[in-house]
Design an enzyme around this catalytic site. Structure first.
Site, PDB file in Angstrom:
ATOM      1  N   ILE A  58     -27.378   6.164 -53.026  1.00  0.00           N
ATOM      2  CA  ILE A  58     -27.475   4.769 -52.579  1.00  0.00           C
ATOM      3  C   ILE A  58     -26.630   4.547 -51.331  1.00  0.00           C
ATOM      4  CG2 ILE A  58     -27.059   2.353 -53.186  1.00  0.00           C
ATOM      5  CD1 ILE A  58     -29.431   3.651 -54.685  1.00  0.00           C
ATOM      6  N   THR A  76     -24.811  11.065 -58.477  1.00  0.00           N
ATOM      7  CA  THR A  76     -26.071  11.486 -57.877  1.00  0.00           C
ATOM      8  C   THR A  76     -26.430  12.920 -58.261  1.00  0.00           C
ATOM      9  OG1 THR A  76     -25.842   9.956 -56.028  1.00  0.00           O
ATOM     10  CG2 THR A  76     -27.231  11.872 -55.643  1.00  0.00           C
ATOM     11  N   SER A 127     -31.970  13.797 -62.876  1.00  0.00           N
ATOM     12  CA  SER A 127     -32.919  14.801 -63.354  1.00  0.00           C
ATOM     13  C   SER A 127     -33.742  15.423 -62.240  1.00  0.00           C
ATOM     14  CB  SER A 127     -33.859  14.165 -64.385  1.00  0.00           C
ATOM     15  OG  SER A 127     -34.612  13.136 -63.766  1.00  0.00           O
ATOM     16  N   HIS A 182     -40.093   9.429 -60.709  1.00  0.00           N
ATOM     17  CA  HIS A 182     -40.740   8.781 -61.850  1.00  0.00           C
ATOM     18  C   HIS A 182     -42.019   8.056 -61.440  1.00  0.00           C
ATOM     19  CE1 HIS A 182     -37.531   9.668 -64.668  1.00  0.00           C
ATOM     20  NE2 HIS A 182     -36.708   9.469 -63.663  1.00  0.00           N
TER      21      HIS A 182
END
Length: 103
Positions: free
Chosen positions: A28, A59, A63, A67
């Site tokens: 971010i 961060t 995964s 998404h």
């Protein structure tokens, strides 16, 4: 070599020479810095990060999956943002020749 204190003091001094100081060098923080510079190319930005390298805290624990939004209620903001965000991410990866796999 430099001590952590001397590096911190140097960083503090450098913040006086910038237009924007971003606290946190995760995804971010880096995205905010990048967007700001994209809109203000003549401005100076510094990212203040407590870790030795950027992207090494939270961060680095994600995964790595883009998404698709299938787990959220159809029509919800989360689902819409996932669908639009994944499309943008794949487009960005293709434009920048960033290795990725769409399954």
């Amino acid at each position: 070599g430099q001590t952590m204190r001397s590096m911190a003091l140097k960083s503090l001094y450098e913040t006086r020479k910038c237009d924007l100081a971003v606290v946190g060098g995760g995804i971010i923080g880096c995205a905010v810095a990048r967007e700001f510079l994209g809109r203000n190319p003549r401005k100076r930005v510094i990212i203040i990060e407590k870790e030795a390298k950027i992207g090494m805290h939270q961060t680095s624990h994600n995964s790595g999956v883009i998404h698709a939004g299938m787990y959220y209620k159809p029509g919800s903001l989360k689902a819409k943002f996932c669908v639009e965000g994944s499309k943008r991410m794949y487009d960005y990866c293709r434009k920048k020749n960033i290795p990725h796999r769409q399954t």
